[in-house]
Design a protein around this motif. Structure first.
Motif, short mmCIF file in Angstrom:
data_model
loop_
_atom_site.label_atom_id
_atom_site.label_comp_id
_atom_site.label_asym_id
_atom_site.label_seq_id
_atom_site.Cartn_x
_atom_site.Cartn_y
_atom_site.Cartn_z
N LYS A 8 0.80 -1.23 0.00
CA LYS A 8 0.00 0.00 0.00
C LYS A 8 0.84 1.28 0.00
CE LYS A 8 -4.35 -1.22 -0.09
NZ LYS A 8 -4.87 -1.34 -1.40
N ASN A 9 1.81 1.37 0.89
CA ASN A 9 2.57 2.62 1.03
C ASN A 9 3.97 2.53 0.43
OD1 ASN A 9 0.39 3.79 2.44
ND2 ASN A 9 1.06 2.75 4.32
N CYS A 10 4.17 1.57 -0.46
CA CYS A 10 5.50 1.37 -1.05
C CYS A 10 5.61 2.06 -2.40
CB CYS A 10 5.77 -0.12 -1.24
SG CYS A 10 5.76 -1.05 0.28
N GLU A 11 6.86 2.26 -2.80
CA GLU A 11 7.11 2.78 -4.14
C GLU A 11 6.62 1.74 -5.14
OE1 GLU A 11 10.96 3.81 -6.86
OE2 GLU A 11 11.12 4.23 -4.72
N GLY A 12 5.91 2.16 -6.16
CA GLY A 12 5.41 1.24 -7.18
C GLY A 12 4.00 0.75 -6.92
N ALA A 13 3.39 1.16 -5.81
CA ALA A 13 2.02 0.72 -5.50
C ALA A 13 1.04 1.20 -6.58
CB ALA A 13 1.60 1.21 -4.12
N GLU A 14 1.26 2.41 -7.09
CA GLU A 14 0.38 2.94 -8.14
C GLU A 14 0.51 2.12 -9.42
OE1 GLU A 14 1.17 7.09 -8.67
OE2 GLU A 14 0.48 7.59 -6.64
N ASP A 15 1.74 1.70 -9.74
CA ASP A 15 1.96 0.86 -10.92
C ASP A 15 1.28 -0.50 -10.75
OD1 ASP A 15 3.48 2.84 -12.10
OD2 ASP A 15 5.39 2.04 -11.39
N LEU A 16 1.34 -1.06 -9.55
CA LEU A 16 0.67 -2.33 -9.28
C LEU A 16 -0.83 -2.19 -9.46
CD1 LEU A 16 2.48 -3.83 -6.14
CD2 LEU A 16 2.37 -4.82 -8.44
N GLN A 17 -1.40 -1.09 -8.96
CA GLN A 17 -2.84 -0.85 -9.10
C GLN A 17 -3.23 -0.74 -10.57
OE1 GLN A 17 -5.51 -0.81 -6.74
NE2 GLN A 17 -6.50 -0.96 -8.72
N GLU A 18 -2.41 -0.03 -11.33
CA GLU A 18 -2.66 0.12 -12.77
C GLU A 18 -2.60 -1.23 -13.48
OE1 GLU A 18 -0.47 2.60 -16.21
OE2 GLU A 18 -0.74 3.72 -14.33
N ALA A 19 -1.62 -2.06 -13.12
CA ALA A 19 -1.48 -3.39 -13.71
C ALA A 19 -2.69 -4.26 -13.36
CB ALA A 19 -0.19 -4.06 -13.23
N LEU A 20 -3.13 -4.21 -12.11
CA LEU A 20 -4.29 -4.98 -11.68
C LEU A 20 -5.54 -4.57 -12.45
CD1 LEU A 20 -5.66 -7.02 -9.80
CD2 LEU A 20 -5.92 -5.18 -8.13
N THR A 21 -5.74 -3.25 -12.58
CA THR A 21 -6.90 -2.74 -13.31
C THR A 21 -6.87 -3.21 -14.76
OG1 THR A 21 -6.95 -0.81 -11.86
CG2 THR A 21 -8.13 -0.62 -13.95
N SER A 22 -5.70 -3.19 -15.38
CA SER A 22 -5.55 -3.66 -16.77
C SER A 22 -5.88 -5.14 -16.91
CB SER A 22 -4.14 -3.42 -17.29
OG SER A 22 -3.88 -2.05 -17.36
N ILE A 23 -5.32 -5.95 -16.01
CA ILE A 23 -5.54 -7.40 -16.05
C ILE A 23 -7.02 -7.72 -15.85
CG2 ILE A 23 -5.10 -9.58 -14.83
CD1 ILE A 23 -2.76 -8.74 -16.55
N LEU A 24 -7.66 -7.07 -14.88
CA LEU A 24 -9.09 -7.32 -14.63
C LEU A 24 -9.93 -6.91 -15.84
CD1 LEU A 24 -9.43 -6.27 -10.86
CD2 LEU A 24 -9.36 -8.59 -11.81
N GLY A 25 -9.54 -5.84 -16.50
CA GLY A 25 -10.24 -5.41 -17.72
C GLY A 25 -10.12 -6.43 -18.84
N ILE A 26 -8.91 -6.99 -19.00
CA ILE A 26 -8.67 -8.02 -20.02
C ILE A 26 -9.49 -9.27 -19.69
CG2 ILE A 26 -6.95 -9.62 -20.96
CD1 ILE A 26 -4.90 -7.25 -20.57
N LEU A 27 -9.48 -9.69 -18.43
CA LEU A 27 -10.24 -10.87 -18.02
C LEU A 27 -11.73 -10.68 -18.29
CD1 LEU A 27 -8.51 -11.87 -14.66
CD2 LEU A 27 -8.47 -13.13 -16.82
N LYS A 28 -12.27 -9.49 -17.99
CA LYS A 28 -13.68 -9.21 -18.23
C LYS A 28 -14.00 -9.28 -19.72
CE LYS A 28 -17.31 -5.71 -17.78
NZ LYS A 28 -17.80 -5.94 -19.14
N ALA A 29 -13.14 -8.69 -20.55
CA ALA A 29 -13.36 -8.69 -22.00
C ALA A 29 -13.35 -10.11 -22.55
CB ALA A 29 -12.29 -7.84 -22.69
N VAL A 30 -12.40 -10.93 -22.11
CA VAL A 30 -12.32 -12.32 -22.58
C VAL A 30 -13.54 -13.10 -22.10
CG1 VAL A 30 -11.04 -14.49 -22.33
CG2 VAL A 30 -9.81 -12.36 -22.78
N ASN A 31 -13.92 -12.92 -20.84
CA ASN A 31 -15.08 -13.61 -20.28
C ASN A 31 -16.35 -13.23 -21.03
OD1 ASN A 31 -16.40 -15.31 -18.42
ND2 ASN A 31 -16.85 -13.59 -17.07
N ASP A 32 -16.55 -11.91 -21.24
CA ASP A 32 -17.73 -11.44 -21.97
C ASP A 32 -17.76 -12.02 -23.39
OD1 ASP A 32 -18.51 -9.98 -19.77
OD2 ASP A 32 -17.96 -8.03 -20.61
#
Length: 167
Positions: A8-32
């Motif tokens: 949460k409070n580490c360097e790179g946390a924002e990048d991790l959040q962005e990566a997670l959001t991207s992956i979840l978006g890809i999974l939703k698109a494939v599932n749909d």
């Protein structure tokens, strides 16, 4: 998600959040897409309906003002189980069919029943005090579909997405 939880409070946390959001978006698109290609019986071209925004299973009651062709349509007390596909230009109502088989053959298919052009759709967010129900109506309430989501959260997500399409 686990990495993000401990970073949460580490360097790179924002990048991790962005990566997670991207992956979840890809999974939703494939599932749909997997669900959409399982639709059978639709005459037109699904690509002409615009982007698939959401899909999911619901209990649906109908309340149509006119044009009853069958006596059983006059009053539906028992809900129909329908899988809805919300596109930018239309919402499709399908009946889910579970296939017997192994692996890929066990995947469900969806029999197309009918669709509503989003240009003539309206929405009522609250129905009869049930936090899981909303209405989609068509042609100035000529056709009314009471839709019950599995949870109030799913209802809220669908209502918000439908409102975005309508505005």
């Amino acid at each position: 998600q686990e990495m993000l939880k401990y970073s949460k409070n580490c360097e790179g946390a924002e990048d991790l959040q962005e990566a997670l959001t991207s992956i979840l978006g890809i999974l939703k698109a494939v599932n749909d897409s997997m669900h959409q290609i399982a639709i059978t019986g639709y005459d037109g071209n699904l690509n002409e309906l615009g982007k698939l925004l959401m899909q999911g299973s619901f209990s649906v009651w109908t309340d149509h003002k006119k044009g009853h062709t069958k006596v059983k349509d006059l009053a539906r007390f028992k809900p129909m189980q329908r899988h809805l596909f919300l596109h930018e230009k239309a919402v499709l109502f399908c009946k889910k069919r579970e296939e017997n088989g192994e692996g890929y053959e066990k995947a469900p298919s969806y029999s197309y029943k009918h669709s509503l052009n989003m240009a003539a759709v309206g929405i009522t967010e609250n129905v009869k005090g049930d936090p899981k129900k909303f209405e989609i109506w068509y042609n100035a309430r000529e056709e009314v579909y009471i839709i019950q989501a599995p949870t109030p959260e799913v209802k809220a997500t669908w209502v918000n997405e439908i409102r975005k399409v309508l505005t």
